[in-house]
Structure formats: C-alpha cells, structure tokens
Design a protein around this motif. Sequence first.
Motif, PDB file in Angstrom:
ATOM      1  N   ASP A   1       1.834   6.469  -7.010  1.00  0.00           N
ATOM      2  CA  ASP A   1       0.755   7.659  -7.150  1.00  0.00           C
ATOM      3  C   ASP A   1       1.359   9.034  -7.349  1.00  0.00           C
ATOM      4  OD1 ASP A   1      -0.899   5.523  -7.786  1.00  0.00           O
ATOM      5  OD2 ASP A   1      -1.825   5.793  -5.866  1.00  0.00           O
TER       6      ASP A   1
ATOM      7  N   ALA B   1       0.650   2.343 -13.732  1.00  0.00           N
ATOM      8  CA  ALA B   1       0.482   0.946 -14.135  1.00  0.00           C
ATOM      9  C   ALA B   1       0.359   0.430 -15.355  1.00  0.00           C
ATOM     10  CB  ALA B   1      -0.637   0.595 -13.243  1.00  0.00           C
TER      11      ALA B   1
ATOM     12  N   HIS C   1      -4.138   5.286 -11.215  1.00  0.00           N
ATOM     13  CA  HIS C   1      -2.737   4.783 -11.236  1.00  0.00           C
ATOM     14  C   HIS C   1      -2.178   4.842 -12.512  1.00  0.00           C
ATOM     15  CE1 HIS C   1      -4.196   3.632  -7.031  1.00  0.00           C
ATOM     16  NE2 HIS C   1      -4.855   2.602  -7.825  1.00  0.00           N
TER      17      HIS C   1
ATOM     18  N   ILE D   1       2.055  -4.553  -6.424  1.00  0.00           N
ATOM     19  CA  ILE D   1       1.236  -3.235  -6.641  1.00  0.00           C
ATOM     20  C   ILE D   1       0.418  -3.416  -7.996  1.00  0.00           C
ATOM     21  CG2 ILE D   1       2.810  -1.973  -5.160  1.00  0.00           C
ATOM     22  CD1 ILE D   1       3.635  -0.602  -7.738  1.00  0.00           C
TER      23      ILE D   1
ATOM     24  N   LEU E   1      -2.596  -5.348  -7.020  1.00  0.00           N
ATOM     25  CA  LEU E   1      -3.334  -4.349  -6.217  1.00  0.00           C
ATOM     26  C   LEU E   1      -4.299  -3.570  -7.134  1.00  0.00           C
ATOM     27  CD1 LEU E   1      -1.519  -3.007  -3.047  1.00  0.00           C
ATOM     28  CD2 LEU E   1      -3.109  -4.699  -3.088  1.00  0.00           C
ATOM     29  N   VAL E   2      -3.602  -3.333  -8.322  1.00  0.00           N
ATOM     30  CA  VAL E   2      -4.369  -2.563  -9.299  1.00  0.00           C
ATOM     31  C   VAL E   2      -5.416  -3.317 -10.049  1.00  0.00           C
ATOM     32  CG1 VAL E   2      -4.419  -1.269 -11.383  1.00  0.00           C
ATOM     33  CG2 VAL E   2      -2.644  -0.942  -9.777  1.00  0.00           C
TER      34      VAL E   2
ATOM     35  N   GLU F   1       0.698  -1.074  -0.184  1.00  0.00           N
ATOM     36  CA  GLU F   1      -0.051   0.003  -0.086  1.00  0.00           C
ATOM     37  C   GLU F   1       0.863   1.117  -0.077  1.00  0.00           C
ATOM     38  OE1 GLU F   1      -2.565  -0.637   3.328  1.00  0.00           O
ATOM     39  OE2 GLU F   1      -4.100  -1.868   2.323  1.00  0.00           O
TER      40      GLU F   1
ATOM     41  N   VAL G   1       2.260   1.852  -3.416  1.00  0.00           N
ATOM     42  CA  VAL G   1       1.139   2.363  -4.463  1.00  0.00           C
ATOM     43  C   VAL G   1       0.801   3.815  -4.268  1.00  0.00           C
ATOM     44  CG1 VAL G   1      -1.166   2.598  -4.983  1.00  0.00           C
ATOM     45  CG2 VAL G   1      -0.331   0.258  -4.781  1.00  0.00           C
ATOM     46  N   ARG G   2       1.133   4.134  -2.930  1.00  0.00           N
ATOM     47  CA  ARG G   2       1.028   5.801  -2.574  1.00  0.00           C
ATOM     48  C   ARG G   2       2.382   6.416  -3.329  1.00  0.00           C
ATOM     49  NH1 ARG G   2      -0.868   4.089   2.210  1.00  0.00           N
ATOM     50  NH2 ARG G   2       1.054   3.930   3.348  1.00  0.00           N
TER      51      ARG G   2
END
Length: 234
Positions: A29, A104, A101, A66, A69-70, A22, A25-26
């Motif tokens: 982003d 990705a 995102h 990640i 996660l997407v 997580e 991902v941040r």
Amino acid sequence: MTSRPDRRRAPRTSLSRERVLEAAVRVADEKGIASVTMRKVAERLGVEAMSLYHHVAGKEEILDGIVDLVFEEIEPPSPGADWKTAMRRRAASARRALARHPWALGLMESRRNPGPATLRHHDAVIGSLRAAGFSIGMAAHAYSAIDSYVYGFVLQEASLPFGTPEELGDVAESITRRMPDGVYPHLAEMMADHALRPGYAYADEFAFGLDLILDGLERILNGPDGPRPPARPD
C-alpha cells in the motif's frame, strides 16, 4: 560499581503467517508491489528475513496470500439475493477494495495458487449467476464482462490527472488554453457542459457503465431461450 543499562530487547509479539501477510499488504500500500520482498516485509516487522520462512515459503506465497486478503475485503453475492443487485454490490465493493490497494489490480486473476477466500469468492459469483438461470457458458461471459469493466474503470480512475472538482477545473482550464478556438468543438462542449458542471464527479460514471452491462446481460437471460436452471452437481 556502576550498573549497566539493560540492553536486552523487549519481547516481540510472536510471528504468524497472518502477521507476515498483513505487513506485506502495508508495504504494498505504501511503496508498491515491487517493494514486497522478504527483506522489506521483515524490516516492517522488525525481524530478520530468515524468520519469515517459518511461516511462508517465499515471496510467491506472500503474493498469493495478500491477493487472498484483498478478495476477503470484497463483498460476495449473498445466496438467494437478486442477481443484478448482488452483482452491482459486489462490483462496487471490488472497486473500493482496489482503490485501497491499487497494487492488486494486476494480480487479482494472475495467481496460480489462489487462496481460500479467492476460491470462495469466485464460486459465489458463479453460483449467483447460475441460480439466476445463466448457462455455465453465459455465466463465464458475464463474469468476464463485469470484471473487465471493474478492473478497467479502476485503472482509468487511478490514472486521471485530478482527484477533486477543483483539480478537474484546473486541468480543464489548462487544456482549454491550449486548444485553438473551434478546432475541437465536441471536446470543448463536453468539458463545458458536462465535466465542469457543478456536482460532477468522474466516479459517478461507474454506476452508469455497470448498469449498461447488467441490463444487457438481463436481456440475454430473458431472451428467446429463457432462463435455464442450473445444472445439478453429480
């Protein structure tokens, strides 16, 4: 004797693989995929980089995670749903996830160790197409055509030099000022009579192109050979 302030750190929430991903991902982003390093992710969590290795093997595993996660954010086709409706909903969901995102976009199909969400998603899409009657070869063609369109549209949309109708108007005005009268009549017509009309949004082009692909696939499915039942697993 003067008491000294307690310099002990407040206890941190224990790390986990989920928290590491997580945080990654941040970072992606906010700063882009190139910034996703063990050190940057550790800084985001307020820990030393070495502590991450208790939960992930390294950067490549973070990238695998990640991307997974997407894929979890993308709505998969529901079993038994009409295939065109399911593909349309899934494509729209993928576009929204990639807009959240954008890093990705180049990673979605690039991982050599896909996670469970990635595998479930691909299996569900293929299963929906097979249940509709597509042969396994045509299911592969359909999947590729749909995703190529979605990824390409997201890339083009993210590259546009405008994001609002007001910005579009400014860009069009700037281009028009540089165009000699009568030299580019078709481009001028499209800008004046289409792109600059009230209510126009480039995002609306997505549904039009997607329907062209789905309608074409439907014609193939309902062609002379007719739909084919999915092969039974051994």
